[in-house]
Design a protein around this motif. Sequence first.
Motif, PDB file in Angstrom:
ATOM      1  N   ASN A  75       0.824  -1.211   0.000  1.00 30.64           N
ATOM      2  CA  ASN A  75       0.000   0.000   0.000  1.00 30.64           C
ATOM      3  C   ASN A  75       0.860   1.265   0.000  1.00 30.64           C
ATOM      4  O   ASN A  75       0.499   2.274  -0.624  1.00 30.64           O
ATOM      5  N   GLN A  76       2.007   1.200   0.689  1.00 32.60           N
ATOM      6  CA  GLN A  76       2.941   2.331   0.665  1.00 32.60           C
ATOM      7  C   GLN A  76       3.402   2.613  -0.761  1.00 32.60           C
ATOM      8  O   GLN A  76       3.449   3.766  -1.203  1.00 32.60           O
ATOM      9  N   LEU A  77       3.751   1.552  -1.467  1.00 34.76           N
ATOM     10  CA  LEU A  77       4.235   1.717  -2.834  1.00 34.76           C
ATOM     11  C   LEU A  77       3.143   2.243  -3.757  1.00 34.76           C
ATOM     12  O   LEU A  77       3.407   3.087  -4.623  1.00 34.76           O
ATOM     13  N   LEU A  78       1.922   1.774  -3.566  1.00 35.12           N
ATOM     14  CA  LEU A  78       0.823   2.309  -4.375  1.00 35.12           C
ATOM     15  C   LEU A  78       0.630   3.799  -4.106  1.00 35.12           C
ATOM     16  O   LEU A  78       0.367   4.573  -5.036  1.00 35.12           O
ATOM     17  N   ARG A  79       0.787   4.201  -2.845  1.00 37.87           N
ATOM     18  CA  ARG A  79       0.685   5.633  -2.524  1.00 37.87           C
ATOM     19  C   ARG A  79       1.821   6.410  -3.178  1.00 37.87           C
ATOM     20  O   ARG A  79       1.626   7.528  -3.679  1.00 37.87           O
ATOM     21  N   MET A  80       3.014   5.823  -3.179  1.00 38.30           N
ATOM     22  CA  MET A  80       4.162   6.482  -3.805  1.00 38.30           C
ATOM     23  C   MET A  80       3.945   6.641  -5.309  1.00 38.30           C
ATOM     24  O   MET A  80       4.256   7.686  -5.895  1.00 38.30           O
TER      25      MET A  80
END
Length: 262
Positions: free
Chosen positions: A177-182
Amino acid sequence: MKKLDEEHERLLSELDRRKMKRRKDSDEFKVVEGVIDPPTLKALYKLLNKGAISALHGVISTGKEANVYRGEDGDGNSVAVKIYRVSTAETDFMLEYIVGDPRFKRVKKRSRALIPQWALKEYKNLTRYHDAGVRVPKPLDIHRNVLVMEFIGDPKSSISAPMIKNVEVPSPVKTFNQLLRMITIGYTKANLVHADLSEYNILWFKGPVIIDVSQAVLKTHDNAKRYLIRDIQNITSFFRKLGVESENPEKIAEHILASGEE
């Protein structure tokens, strides 16, 4: 002037020492020989004069496009020094990602002329990502085919951060989810699509850090949507192996594209 000459000699002797390694270190010998040519040495001198670097140490990573070395700035802090290959560079693939970019209106197709533009493109893309709040190495300086960036790793031991594929990710769902936000922030605030995102260009240092952004394109690029979907496919495929279930990559991409239009 005496101090500057001494600094020049120190950098030169370090580079010469690496070139003269014994045959048991032949792999590194070949790598250094293939990257640090006379024009690159001049670029390193320029950065030395500016105080961006004061020393060059071991290789962090090697690739077809560039090598990354650990260096030191004028205060002795670790920095990453990315040296793009000039004489042995394969440049045909680069044209797909730089031709049509309004930031580079006169694209040179000869490798010696194109590589500095490619390096500058990475510097500009890193700046956009960093300013938008995406975790990337902070760009520090650039001269021709040499880019100086923030060192990602332990500052005390000078050990560089590993690729995410080589670590046991502590919380796969959270990291996904962090990477999707990034990716979303990169698209909506930096106006960029990475275009080559995978587990091979994400480092792990207290969380994910995206690297290798030279090929990243503006979201107005004709192929931006296709690249975005490909990035998400790569990420979902990697995290699926870690047990993370997610929406279809095309649907995730549509959400990101829609948020970029708001």
